[in-house]
Design a protein around this motif. Sequence first.
Motif, mmCIF file in Angstrom:
data_model
loop_
_atom_site.group_PDB
_atom_site.id
_atom_site.type_symbol
_atom_site.label_atom_id
_atom_site.label_comp_id
_atom_site.label_asym_id
_atom_site.label_seq_id
_atom_site.Cartn_x
_atom_site.Cartn_y
_atom_site.Cartn_z
ATOM 1 N N UNK A 142 0.851 -1.184 0.000
ATOM 2 C CA UNK A 142 0.000 0.000 0.000
ATOM 3 C C UNK A 142 0.880 1.224 0.000
ATOM 4 N N UNK A 143 0.712 2.071 -0.985
ATOM 5 C CA UNK A 143 1.471 3.302 -1.077
ATOM 6 C C UNK A 143 0.812 4.347 -0.178
ATOM 7 N N UNK A 144 1.588 5.186 0.524
ATOM 8 C CA UNK A 144 1.012 6.187 1.416
ATOM 9 C C UNK A 144 -0.009 7.096 0.729
ATOM 10 N N UNK A 145 0.263 7.474 -0.517
ATOM 11 C CA UNK A 145 -0.641 8.402 -1.197
ATOM 12 C C UNK A 145 -2.015 7.786 -1.440
ATOM 13 N N UNK A 146 -2.077 6.472 -1.572
ATOM 14 C CA UNK A 146 -3.374 5.863 -1.838
ATOM 15 C C UNK A 146 -4.000 5.272 -0.587
ATOM 16 N N UNK A 147 -3.197 4.888 0.393
ATOM 17 C CA UNK A 147 -3.728 4.267 1.598
ATOM 18 C C UNK A 147 -4.015 5.252 2.705
ATOM 19 N N UNK A 148 -2.979 5.878 3.242
ATOM 20 C CA UNK A 148 -3.115 6.751 4.396
ATOM 21 C C UNK A 148 -3.977 7.966 4.118
ATOM 22 N N UNK A 149 -3.731 8.634 3.014
ATOM 23 C CA UNK A 149 -4.454 9.868 2.752
ATOM 24 C C UNK A 149 -5.927 9.610 2.476
ATOM 25 N N UNK A 150 -6.240 8.527 1.784
ATOM 26 C CA UNK A 150 -7.643 8.230 1.527
ATOM 27 C C UNK A 150 -8.366 7.876 2.809
ATOM 28 N N UNK A 151 -7.705 7.170 3.732
ATOM 29 C CA UNK A 151 -8.327 6.854 5.017
ATOM 30 C C UNK A 151 -8.626 8.128 5.776
ATOM 31 N N UNK A 152 -7.697 9.083 5.757
ATOM 32 C CA UNK A 152 -7.899 10.347 6.450
ATOM 33 C C UNK A 152 -9.036 11.124 5.795
ATOM 34 N N UNK A 153 -9.090 11.109 4.462
ATOM 35 C CA UNK A 153 -10.127 11.858 3.758
ATOM 36 C C UNK A 153 -11.510 11.307 4.082
ATOM 37 N N UNK A 154 -11.628 9.984 4.238
ATOM 38 C CA UNK A 154 -12.919 9.383 4.562
ATOM 39 C C UNK A 154 -13.344 9.800 5.968
ATOM 40 N N UNK A 155 -12.399 9.918 6.912
ATOM 41 C CA UNK A 155 -12.721 10.242 8.299
ATOM 42 C C UNK A 155 -12.964 11.741 8.511
ATOM 43 N N UNK A 156 -12.510 12.574 7.601
ATOM 44 C CA UNK A 156 -12.647 14.019 7.753
ATOM 45 C C UNK A 156 -13.943 14.489 7.110
ATOM 46 N N UNK A 157 -14.794 15.184 7.874
ATOM 47 C CA UNK A 157 -16.032 15.701 7.282
ATOM 48 C C UNK A 157 -15.716 16.797 6.270
ATOM 49 N N UNK A 158 -16.605 16.984 5.325
ATOM 50 C CA UNK A 158 -16.447 18.043 4.335
ATOM 51 C C UNK A 158 -17.815 18.664 4.101
ATOM 52 N N UNK A 159 -18.201 19.641 4.964
ATOM 53 C CA UNK A 159 -19.546 20.191 4.878
ATOM 54 C C UNK A 159 -19.829 20.974 3.594
ATOM 55 N N UNK A 160 -18.792 21.469 2.922
ATOM 56 C CA UNK A 160 -18.977 22.261 1.705
ATOM 57 C C UNK A 160 -18.014 21.771 0.618
ATOM 58 N N UNK A 161 -18.327 20.649 -0.049
ATOM 59 C CA UNK A 161 -17.392 20.075 -1.021
ATOM 60 C C UNK A 161 -17.043 20.987 -2.202
ATOM 61 N N UNK A 162 -18.022 21.735 -2.714
ATOM 62 C CA UNK A 162 -17.726 22.581 -3.872
ATOM 63 C C UNK A 162 -16.750 23.707 -3.532
ATOM 64 N N UNK A 163 -17.004 24.486 -2.454
ATOM 65 C CA UNK A 163 -15.997 25.504 -2.110
ATOM 66 C C UNK A 163 -14.644 24.878 -1.740
ATOM 67 N N UNK A 164 -14.658 23.711 -1.095
ATOM 68 C CA UNK A 164 -13.399 23.050 -0.737
ATOM 69 C C UNK A 164 -12.602 22.746 -2.001
ATOM 70 N N UNK A 165 -13.291 22.317 -3.041
ATOM 71 C CA UNK A 165 -12.619 22.046 -4.316
ATOM 72 C C UNK A 165 -12.100 23.352 -4.918
ATOM 73 N N UNK A 166 -12.919 24.394 -4.852
ATOM 74 C CA UNK A 166 -12.525 25.698 -5.404
ATOM 75 C C UNK A 166 -11.296 26.261 -4.705
ATOM 76 N N UNK A 167 -11.269 26.182 -3.368
ATOM 77 C CA UNK A 167 -10.146 26.732 -2.602
ATOM 78 C C UNK A 167 -8.967 25.766 -2.528
ATOM 79 N N UNK A 168 -9.187 24.513 -2.893
ATOM 80 C CA UNK A 168 -8.109 23.534 -2.859
ATOM 81 C C UNK A 168 -7.786 23.030 -1.474
ATOM 82 N N UNK A 169 -8.722 23.182 -0.526
ATOM 83 C CA UNK A 169 -8.509 22.680 0.819
ATOM 84 C C UNK A 169 -9.845 22.494 1.524
ATOM 85 N N UNK A 170 -9.836 21.605 2.498
ATOM 86 C CA UNK A 170 -11.002 21.375 3.338
ATOM 87 C C UNK A 170 -10.636 21.826 4.748
#
Length: 157
Positions: free
Chosen positions: A7-35
């Motif tokens: 398992x490569x860190x970029x595909x394993x660790x970061x995806x696990x963190x992304x699943x656990x982190x809420x993202x109440x505003x996905x569109x602005x998060x994409x626009x600003x490049x951060x959650x």
Amino acid sequence: MAREGVTMPATGQHNEQAVATPNPFPEPAQEYGENPARFLIEELTVDDGDGTTGELLLARIRGLETIELCGFWLAVERALANKEGREPRDRVERAIRERKAHLEEHGDGLAQAGMTPAERRSAAAERDVESVAVLLDADGEPVPWSRQRGATVEASR
């Protein structure tokens, strides 16, 4: 290319963190490049010497570069508070408001991004900065810091 079973860190660790982190505003998060929720889910506690819980959050707030981004962070803090059935944290809201006020006074963005040396000196002088010295070579051109070996103070010309 990844080997089977590795398992490569970029595909394993970061995806696990992304699943656990809420993202109440996905569109602005994409626009600003951060959650902002990535930082705002941290608890703020007093550092008792074994680590500084919440200090990364406050440091990130101090690094917000635009007034608009401050508003986005404030909206995310309030959305997370609402989702968790609590009030937004005073310390977090205060830090965001202070950063917003600083940006309103000094301008959006990094202080020197996209400015010529003359514009930087002028902006610094307007902010009442004590020193806006620039070393010049014999032709009157600014000397980059990487080429400076020392300096002597001479009388003003």
